[in-house]
Design an enzyme around this catalytic site. Structure first.
Site, PDB file in Angstrom:
ATOM      1  N   ASP A  15      -9.818  -3.676  -5.375  1.00 59.73           N
ATOM      2  CA  ASP A  15      -9.201  -2.868  -4.326  1.00 59.73           C
ATOM      3  C   ASP A  15      -9.838  -1.478  -4.280  1.00 59.73           C
ATOM      4  O   ASP A  15      -9.893  -0.771  -5.283  1.00 59.73           O
ATOM      5  CB  ASP A  15      -7.702  -2.743  -4.595  1.00 59.73           C
ATOM      6  CG  ASP A  15      -6.920  -2.267  -3.383  1.00 59.73           C
ATOM      7  OD1 ASP A  15      -7.481  -1.495  -2.583  1.00 59.73           O
ATOM      8  OD2 ASP A  15      -5.761  -2.683  -3.232  1.00 59.73           O
ATOM      9  N   HIS A  39      -8.079  -4.925  -1.372  1.00 63.64           N
ATOM     10  CA  HIS A  39      -6.842  -4.444  -0.746  1.00 63.64           C
ATOM     11  C   HIS A  39      -6.248  -5.458   0.222  1.00 63.64           C
ATOM     12  O   HIS A  39      -5.035  -5.576   0.334  1.00 63.64           O
ATOM     13  CB  HIS A  39      -7.143  -3.131  -0.019  1.00 63.64           C
ATOM     14  CG  HIS A  39      -5.937  -2.299   0.259  1.00 63.64           C
ATOM     15  ND1 HIS A  39      -5.180  -1.711  -0.728  1.00 63.64           N
ATOM     16  CD2 HIS A  39      -5.343  -1.940   1.427  1.00 63.64           C
ATOM     17  CE1 HIS A  39      -4.189  -1.034  -0.189  1.00 63.64           C
ATOM     18  NE2 HIS A  39      -4.258  -1.157   1.124  1.00 63.64           N
ATOM     19  N   SER A  47       0.847  -1.191   0.000  1.00 62.93           N
ATOM     20  CA  SER A  47       0.000   0.000   0.000  1.00 62.93           C
ATOM     21  C   SER A  47       0.886   1.247   0.000  1.00 62.93           C
ATOM     22  O   SER A  47       1.670   1.448  -0.929  1.00 62.93           O
ATOM     23  CB  SER A  47      -0.960  -0.047   1.188  1.00 62.93           C
ATOM     24  OG  SER A  47      -2.014   0.865   1.026  1.00 62.93           O
TER      25      SER A  47
END
Length: 686
Positions: free
Chosen positions: A623, A658, A538
């Protein structure tokens, strides 16, 4: 690496992106459309290429998966906690990928009441997440949220715990969490914006009515803020919070009076952060008021809550960050951080005692756990270190005796704590700052530069990666890897200043800290350039992208998970989830100074014709935090420009978002793939 297998070649359609008189050409902008069959075809082609390039490691991946799975106790359960006359338990059954939530009335010997068996609920879904469980004050109903896509858009429902039946109403597009008023029929919940997924509305639902008729009680119109709702531990107040990166605001309503109006505690003031806890006739306020950068604790009467009425309880300290508080009838418990280490401080309200729970390690993590009971002298906390599995501990705040209720079991019979060593070292950054690094490895390794080393970091949002235990990581350590967590600026490991020095116009410190840690690990002979592997996900994936643009020669291979790499384009698109709320973290590129600074490090914009390390990049089609097209575009541009013959593979999970796979064991398959990638590059075959 199979040289005969050719990687996909993405088509180029130049898109001109102009702002501040500057034109950027994005040849892969067309990938920003998950409905486009050509986009799906490209992602599938990359997955096919990944499968062919890693085919020789497939059996090893399966063995790694089984090895990691075998360490995990399949029929495990949490330590029960007591709430409102019931003991609550989360447990897993052998072969089950999902938890079972249950409770027992009165005593832990009472019959088990299964609230949810998620294994049954998840049947037929590629992805399934249950969250936001909230039992009504009379113990007869439970509200819960489900997400079956991995976009973090939950549907809230209510279950009758006496009959097992579901109420007919379904509340769509929520955060999943909800809060009961004390009348057992009024439910408050948070709705998301359909496009940006920003949490921006609080609604009130009356059980048994049509959700279309739910009453809007609060709307957050500032696009840089999110909102949420919860009940105070005292059960006296429903609380609505609004927060941005730098500013917070709270409203409260007596939980006995859901027909009433919410009252603001303290109107928002840019830069003023505060959080509230209720006790007696006061709100206790954790805040950065009066330039208390590391936060201080204040209190104010419930009848006069504006900041002019706040008075100090615990003053600001330059060397101690206050992270959280927990209030009990006779005790105030404070989670603090000093010199990077967690401390739990216990103070009697009558001031007859004030002490720290003793810990004796330099690479440990300790934090208070679930403590819903107000009238108790027992504090529950969690402890682990890089060599010690997680323990759940009950600590008697009067006698100071601790009882270890459970230590995480590591199955397989091979794990011994004494076989591993952890330490904390300090690397010197280019500006002279000392950067802490937590390390763990098997005893007996020699510092001769021959050890493979996985260097992990995050470094954003003030989020601290504490040194923690991992059963999965043993598969690395037992094959000779050193594991390092670099506590770089942008996190809060060394207090609030550590965060402030790694955001906005100081963001590059995050990247140079990581590189300087790498250089230190090489200089101290923990590893070498031929065996050093950085990893981040991330915002940590942004870190990976920046680092390999700036110092690609330092690394043999890199793992970038769901990486945020197209910083400028994303931050200029306020229709993308999270964008507007992130301006205080990265800057707003609609302003020229921020645009130029962000452009100076944005990984996608700074890919150049040079050699890059071997790379494994992962993403999820659904995501909601880092859109799949960022890593997809990045990989396409790297393929076009890089001058090496190293491996570059992109794996898109076509079913998840995610957080990756939803099942507890399915997620291990992704870790096995990452580890096999590392092992292959250093010639470890088994």
């Amino acid at each position: 690496m199979n040289k005969e297998v050719q990687p996909p070649k993405a088509k180029k359609i130049p898109a001109e992106l102009e702002i501040h008189g500057d034109i950027r050409i994005d040849n892969y902008y067309w990938m920003n459309d998950r409905e486009d069959p050509e986009v799906i075809a490209y992602l599938n082609a990359e997955n096919d290429y990944k499968d062919k390039q890693t085919a020789h490691t497939k059996e090893f991946q399966i063995r790694l998966f089984e090895e990691m799975k075998a360490r995990i106790k399949e029929d495990d359960q949490s330590v029960p906690y007591r709430l409102n006359g019931y003991w609550y338990i989360t447990r897993f059954e052998k072969g089950g990928d999902y938890p079972i939530y249950s409770r027992k009335k009165g005593t832990q010997e009472a019959p088990e009441e299964v609230m949810f068996n998620v294994n049954i609920m998840a049947e037929g879904y590629d992805y399934y997440r249950l969250g936001g469980l909230n039992v009504s004050p009379d113990n007869k109903m439970v509200a819960f949220g489900t997400d079956t896509v991995s976009r973090r858009k939950y549907t809230i429902q209510v279950k009758n715990l006496e009959t097992g039946e579901l109420y007919p109403e379904k509340i769509e597009n929520t955060t999943g969490g909800s809060t009961w008023a004390n009348d057992n029929k009024t439910l408050y919940y948070t709705k998301k914006d359909e496009q940006t997924l920003r949490s921006f509305q609080i609604y009130k639902h009356i059980l048994g009515t049509d959700p279309a008729e739910d009453q809007l009680v609060y709307q957050e119109d500032d696009e840089t803020f999110n909102t949420y709702v919860y009940k105070s531990k005292s059960k006296r107040y429903i609380v609505i919070g609004s927060h941005s990166t730098l500013t917070t605001e709270y409203r409260v309503l007596e939980a006995d009076k859901p027909e009433g109006d919410f009252k603001i505690i303290q109107p928002r003031v840019r830069g003023l952060e505060y959080s509230i806890s209720h006790f007696g006739e006061h709100f206790y306020i954790l805040t950065n008021k009066d330039e208390a950068r590391n936060f201080k604790l204040m209190k104010t009467p419930v009848s006069a809550t504006e900041k002019e009425n706040w008075e100090d309880v615990i003053a600001h300290r330059e060397d101690v960050l206050i992270e959280d508080i927990d209030i009990f009838k006779d005790f105030l418990v404070i989670g603090e951080r000093k010199n990077g280490l967690n401390e739990i401080r216990i103070i009697r309200w009558d001031e007859s005692d004030d002490y720290l729970i003793p810990f004796d390690n330099e690479t440990y993590t300790a934090f208070t756990s679930i403590n819903p009971d107000f009238d108790t002298q027992v504090l529950r906390y969690t402890y682990n270190s890089m060599t010690t599995p997680t323990s759940v501990v009950d600590f008697n705040m009067v006698t100071k005796e601790k009882t270890v209720l459970k230590e995480q079991e590591v199955l397989g019979g091979k794990f011994r704590k004494e076989n591993y060593t952890s330490e904390r070292i300090w690397a010197t950054a280019e500006d002279g700052t000392k950067v802490p690094v937590s390390l763990v490895y098997r005893k007996g390794i020699k510092k001769n530069g021959n050890n493979p080393l996985l260097q992990y970091a995050y470094g954003s949002y003030g989020s601290t990666i504490d040194p923690y235990f991992s059963t999965v990581r043993l598969s690395l350590l037992d094959r000779g890897f050193v594991y390092a967590i670099a506590h770089i600026r942008g996190g809060e490991y060394l207090g609030r200043n550590w965060y402030e020095d790694g955001k906005l116009f100081t963001k590059r410190n995050t990247f140079t800290d990581f590189i300087d840690v790498s250089k230190h690990l090489i200089a101290e002979k923990y590893t070498s350039e031929e065996k050093l592997f950085p990893m981040g996900g991330s915002a940590g994936g942004l870190l990976m992208g920046a680092v390999i643009n700036m110092a690609p020669h330092l690394y043999k291979g890199v793992i970038a998970a769901v990486p945020f790499v197209d910083v400028v384009t994303t931050m200029l698109d306020d229709s993308i989830p999270l964008t507007t709320g992130e301006y205080d973290e990265w800057g707003n590129p609609n302003e020229k100074d921020y645009y130029e600074y962000m452009l100076s490090y944005s990984p996608y914009d700074n890919v150049v014709a040079q050699d890059y390390p071997n790379m494994l990049v992962t993403t999820g089609l659904h995501d909601s935090q880092v859109q799949y097209w960022e890593p997809a575009k990045w990989v396409a541009k790297l393929r076009e420009l890089k001058t090496d013959t190293n491996l570059l593979i992109l794996h898109t999970n076509m079913d998840a978002g995610h957080g990756g796979a939803s099942g507890r064991f399915e997620a291990l398959r992704e870790v096995a793939e990452e580890y096999a990638f590392l092992f292959d590059l250093v010639g470890i075959k088994e």
